[in-house]
Design a protein around this motif. Sequence first.
Motif, PDB file in Angstrom:
ATOM      1  N   SER A 300      40.700  32.676  40.004  1.00 19.91           N
ATOM      2  CA  SER A 300      42.443  32.942  40.546  1.00 19.91           C
ATOM      3  C   SER A 300      42.821  34.080  39.737  1.00 19.91           C
ATOM      4  CB  SER A 300      43.304  31.416  40.557  1.00 19.91           C
ATOM      5  OG  SER A 300      42.575  30.742  39.494  1.00 19.91           O
ATOM      6  N   ASP A 301      42.724  33.842  38.298  1.00 19.47           N
ATOM      7  CA  ASP A 301      43.554  34.116  37.082  1.00 19.47           C
ATOM      8  C   ASP A 301      42.987  35.813  37.451  1.00 19.47           C
ATOM      9  OD1 ASP A 301      44.376  32.188  35.864  1.00 19.47           O
ATOM     10  OD2 ASP A 301      43.038  31.572  35.042  1.00 19.47           O
ATOM     11  N   LYS A 303      42.392  36.953  39.846  1.00 17.40           N
ATOM     12  CA  LYS A 303      42.499  37.774  41.570  1.00 17.40           C
ATOM     13  C   LYS A 303      43.906  38.430  41.131  1.00 17.40           C
ATOM     14  CE  LYS A 303      40.098  34.472  44.889  1.00 17.40           C
ATOM     15  NZ  LYS A 303      40.517  34.005  45.626  1.00 17.40           N
ATOM     16  N   LYS A 304      44.985  38.306  40.130  1.00 23.10           N
ATOM     17  CA  LYS A 304      46.132  38.188  39.716  1.00 23.10           C
ATOM     18  C   LYS A 304      46.286  39.752  39.975  1.00 23.10           C
ATOM     19  CE  LYS A 304      47.919  33.325  38.530  1.00 23.10           C
ATOM     20  NZ  LYS A 304      48.349  33.239  37.625  1.00 23.10           N
ATOM     21  N   HIS A 307      42.702  42.046  42.806  1.00 23.85           N
ATOM     22  CA  HIS A 307      42.877  41.824  43.983  1.00 23.85           C
ATOM     23  C   HIS A 307      41.758  41.907  44.967  1.00 23.85           C
ATOM     24  CE1 HIS A 307      44.535  40.479  48.535  1.00 23.85           C
ATOM     25  NE2 HIS A 307      45.468  39.632  47.183  1.00 23.85           N
ATOM     26  N   LYS A 487      48.613  28.492  47.336  1.00 22.56           N
ATOM     27  CA  LYS A 487      48.740  28.044  46.441  1.00 22.56           C
ATOM     28  C   LYS A 487      50.365  26.559  46.982  1.00 22.56           C
ATOM     29  CE  LYS A 487      47.864  30.459  42.752  1.00 22.56           C
ATOM     30  NZ  LYS A 487      47.766  31.320  41.636  1.00 22.56           N
TER      31      LYS A 487
END
Length: 524
Positions: A300-301, A303-304, A307, A487
Amino acid sequence: MATTPPAILHNLPIPLPNRHHPKLSSFTCRSSFAYTHKASALAFLGVRALCRPPRSQKSASPIGAFGLNSRFLQMGSPETSSSREISTKSVGAESGGTSTVSQTVFGIAHLVVSLGIILATDKLLKAAFVAAAIKFPSALFGMFCIFSVLVILDSTVPAAATGLMNFFEPALIFIQRWLPLFYVPSLVVLPLSVRDIPAASGIKICFIIVGGWLATLSVAGYTAIAVRKIVKTEMTDAEPMAKPSPFSPIEVWTWTGIFLISFVAALVYPTILGTGARTCLPFLLASTVLGYMVGSRLPSDVKKVFHPIICCAVSADLAAMAFGYLSQSGLDPILGHYLTKVSSNPGAGDVLMGFLGSVILSFAFSMFKQRKLVKRHAAEIFTSVILSTIFSLYSTALVGRLVGLEPSLTVSILPRCITVALALSIVSLFEGTNSSLTAAVVVVTGLVGANFVQATLDKLRFRDPIARGIATASSAHGLGTAALSAKEPEALPFCAIAYALNGIFGSLLCSVPAIRQSLIAVVG
């Protein structure tokens, strides 16, 4: 699945277990081979497969009143009876596997038929509107028709409406699962789209994208909060929304095989499928899909910053560069093959963008499913979406004029906060626009929202799920919706509703000639 011959089983010195042993008191096939097989075969359906014990396996167990150790109703020696029992269980497992295969085949057929109907409806409506010279988005008209039919059926024959929703459920989950891929083509061919745009104009467009996204998000969020304070409607639980399943290793390896085989075949036989675009289609499509699968598995980190959609575009561009280098044809012709915009000679991008109309048609089903929620919170939803849509269109036109952006480029980016499928329909109502730039700006806007929406909502102190969902979808459409709902699932229904209504109202507004003329006047 091969079974062990009874003769071998007869000679195995293994004592049979007691049926009433606590570890054997219940049966489940979630970890069985049949379940694994079904989950792999149905992976691309996007549905989480669950396996239940077949009836044949239940009936294969001995009578519980006597247990496995009882000699009652046993014929022959205990060893012979034991071998028969194990053989019966093996037959039950085989019948369960056969049942699983039949369910898999039925599921695939169900998906093909339901998705095929949606795609065919979109194509027929588009052809009819073109023949009649109607500029209104055909998919939007189809969405209204489907929604009306569902509402009428729900009020007259509720079972028919439920059956219709259930029938199209596989197609809707498929569209939801692969939705980000339909936005990718505009990013893949971005090097061709922005080539003629001056650097100064590019900087101005980036300023409008980032500043406009933040302003639209604020307008939608504060409007929703203000209206909620007035109406004071309490929140209720929304209808649950199905989530697509993650990608399986079999899918990854399948698309990898398609990529390698088609890439080599295109190098050896450049026109094996008739034209360059058709020959490049398989490996360019596979590279795009693989990029999405890899990007979806990133932490997830990561993907920030990176993307999954960016991963898609990079993957496709790298494949195009590699093929252009090895074939000595260069990058530009391969990117031209990726998105030809010619129906008789489609590329990989044309195939993906061909699903955009079906995305709009699917809005009818999602809105119908959440109709009670829309009715209950109609004041907050409609007021926020309408005001934010009007603000987005006119503020883009005004800021473009203030910063000195060329009028044709300003008009091209007017629908920056509206989903790609309807944004392209909107700019087609204007003359002299760059549709490739429109699609790219819409996707970049969504990426900005996807990366920063949650932190920005927290900074603005938007605590209410309704305000957070509406603000996200109104400013960053589908990509922002996917990022926030991952989320904050409680905001997903409001995101989905605002995502659909934002594009609908934007299309309706721009379909009015007076509104279009006023936007052109603001642009200058």
